[in-house]
Design an enzyme around this catalytic site. Sequence first.
Site, mmCIF file in Angstrom:
data_model
loop_
_atom_site.group_PDB
_atom_site.id
_atom_site.type_symbol
_atom_site.label_atom_id
_atom_site.label_comp_id
_atom_site.label_asym_id
_atom_site.label_seq_id
_atom_site.Cartn_x
_atom_site.Cartn_y
_atom_site.Cartn_z
ATOM 1 N N ARG A 53 1.123 -1.576 0.026
ATOM 2 C CA ARG A 53 0.032 0.150 -0.176
ATOM 3 C C ARG A 53 1.330 1.076 -0.065
ATOM 4 O O ARG A 53 0.323 2.004 -0.486
ATOM 5 C CB ARG A 53 -0.983 -0.060 1.194
ATOM 6 C CG ARG A 53 -1.662 1.577 1.499
ATOM 7 C CD ARG A 53 -3.815 1.193 1.603
ATOM 8 N NE ARG A 53 -3.118 -0.218 2.956
ATOM 9 C CZ ARG A 53 -2.953 0.268 4.052
ATOM 10 N NH1 ARG A 53 -2.570 1.769 4.901
ATOM 11 N NH2 ARG A 53 -2.741 -0.031 5.575
ATOM 12 N N TYR A 105 -13.682 19.033 -16.161
ATOM 13 C CA TYR A 105 -14.179 18.209 -16.371
ATOM 14 C C TYR A 105 -15.379 17.388 -15.116
ATOM 15 O O TYR A 105 -15.673 17.744 -14.479
ATOM 16 C CB TYR A 105 -13.052 17.210 -16.129
ATOM 17 C CG TYR A 105 -13.454 15.963 -15.465
ATOM 18 C CD1 TYR A 105 -14.714 14.577 -16.661
ATOM 19 C CD2 TYR A 105 -13.210 14.775 -14.722
ATOM 20 C CE1 TYR A 105 -14.775 13.142 -16.374
ATOM 21 C CE2 TYR A 105 -13.254 12.923 -14.217
ATOM 22 C CZ TYR A 105 -14.348 13.158 -15.290
ATOM 23 O OH TYR A 105 -14.997 11.138 -14.914
ATOM 24 N N ASP A 178 -4.592 19.659 -14.467
ATOM 25 C CA ASP A 178 -5.229 18.783 -15.308
ATOM 26 C C ASP A 178 -4.774 18.282 -16.368
ATOM 27 O O ASP A 178 -5.472 18.801 -17.401
ATOM 28 C CB ASP A 178 -6.441 18.268 -15.185
ATOM 29 C CG ASP A 178 -7.569 17.030 -15.554
ATOM 30 O OD1 ASP A 178 -6.133 16.465 -15.831
ATOM 31 O OD2 ASP A 178 -8.529 16.342 -15.261
ATOM 32 N N LYS A 203 -6.264 7.320 -19.747
ATOM 33 C CA LYS A 203 -6.468 7.835 -21.515
ATOM 34 C C LYS A 203 -5.279 7.914 -21.795
ATOM 35 O O LYS A 203 -4.733 6.740 -22.480
ATOM 36 C CB LYS A 203 -6.725 9.596 -20.875
ATOM 37 C CG LYS A 203 -8.069 9.794 -20.264
ATOM 38 C CD LYS A 203 -9.807 9.064 -20.421
ATOM 39 C CE LYS A 203 -9.774 9.688 -19.282
ATOM 40 N NZ LYS A 203 -11.441 8.979 -19.099
HETATM 41 N N1 PLP Z 1 -9.888 14.525 -15.763
HETATM 42 C C1 PLP Z 1 -10.325 14.313 -16.783
HETATM 43 C C2 PLP Z 1 -10.010 15.213 -17.500
HETATM 44 C C3 PLP Z 1 -10.675 13.024 -17.509
HETATM 45 O O1 PLP Z 1 -11.477 13.204 -18.389
HETATM 46 C C4 PLP Z 1 -10.686 12.222 -16.392
HETATM 47 C C5 PLP Z 1 -11.983 10.839 -16.795
HETATM 48 O O2 PLP Z 1 -12.938 11.021 -17.805
HETATM 49 C C6 PLP Z 1 -10.581 12.570 -15.045
HETATM 50 C C7 PLP Z 1 -9.794 13.530 -14.904
HETATM 51 C C8 PLP Z 1 -10.544 11.028 -14.511
HETATM 52 O O3 PLP Z 1 -10.143 10.165 -14.402
HETATM 53 P P1 PLP Z 1 -10.247 8.227 -14.248
HETATM 54 O O4 PLP Z 1 -11.453 8.390 -15.287
HETATM 55 O O5 PLP Z 1 -9.198 8.048 -14.304
HETATM 56 O O6 PLP Z 1 -10.572 8.414 -12.887
#
Ligand code: PLP
Length: 382
Positions: A53, A105, A178, A203
């Site tokens: 962990r 998001y 992000d 992604k």
């Molecule tokens: N940030 C963005 C721009 C996203 O599009 C997403 C998910 O679609 C996330 C963060 C969250 O990621 P996760 O689906 O891996 O939790």
Amino acid sequence: MSLNASVARQTLLAQALGWVDKQSDSLGPSIHPATSFLRDPADLHRASRTYRRDDNPTFLQAEVLLATLEGGEGCLLFSSGMAAATAVMSMLSPGAHVVVSTRLYSGLRNWLFSHGRRWGIDISEADYEDVHGLRAILEARPAQIVWIETPANPLWHVSDIRAITELAHECGALVVADNTVSTPILTRPLEHGVDVVLHSGSKYLNGHADVVAGALIVGPRRAELLQRLADIRNDYGAVLGPFEAWLLLRGMRTLELRMNAICRNAFEIACFLQEHERVVEVLYPGLASHPGHVLSRKQMQGGFGGMLSFRVKGGEEVSRRLAASTKVIRQAISFGGLETVIEIRRGMEGPESRTPPDLLRLSVGTEAVKDLIADLSQALSA
Ligand code: PLP
């Protein structure tokens, strides 16, 4: 042994830093499923691995590679992008103030307004294209975190990373960016002064739509911040499995090749859509018509990414028919894979969504662009 940091990024990626597994001499990374590690019997307090962990050898190569790509002090993998985002929020105490863009998001927005609020986090939403308005918000009430996402899902609004970071720092806030959509191939937010970079590794980093993962990278000389976040990961337990970490690293080895192909395809598709008589709007930062185009040229190197959205004449009903009639392009959520996917975005975002109901979002993949354009062309004329 690892590659000298002066080699080109593509070399670092192709060889995943050039690390060789000491025990097997294998060039390919190894997976370590062990949960527990041998302690030093003479000194049990000596810093070393103890339990999966806190730490796992399979994380290390992916974490160092990602920290190198972003130019950071260090990186921590998480079990998802959301787990990485909420780890950042877990540094806050009740009453803390978080500023986000009105273009954010939807998963994070939903989290902030449900769980975040319940935790006592106060949230301000600002139009990040209006830096004066953002200043007024920050001067009226100091914020602990200013959150940047650029280009922002799903309208691909572009925020000025450097200007917003300078302003946020003046007002004492930590800045998180992000960078999921740009990837470090196109944008390196730490170079613009950002404190923490976030990725949904689910992604482009993974790139094969078969892993859910997240990552945080802290800026240079921020070892203390890295340790704080590592403690949170350990205490809250949002750790990635070793197989997922291995898959993530495997995907990252082709990141630059994929991003180059994806950016080329996306640009061609955006140009095709823009010229099409049945298309009323195309949102892609690479198009001169996009309001964030000039800024994108400064912030993004080597391309404008693989995400674009568009609207067609006839509204929501026509959009639905179009998404259902593509044959090569499949209708699915998420983005960043090898295959191109289309979706009516609003339906995925929940009742609070501000996305136009007819907006079609495309995640462009690495297929032959002529097949993608032919598919869109037949769907547009169906
Ligand atoms: N940030 C963005 C721009 C996203 O599009 C997403 C998910 O679609 C996330 C963060 C969250 O990621 P996760 O689906 O891996 O939790």
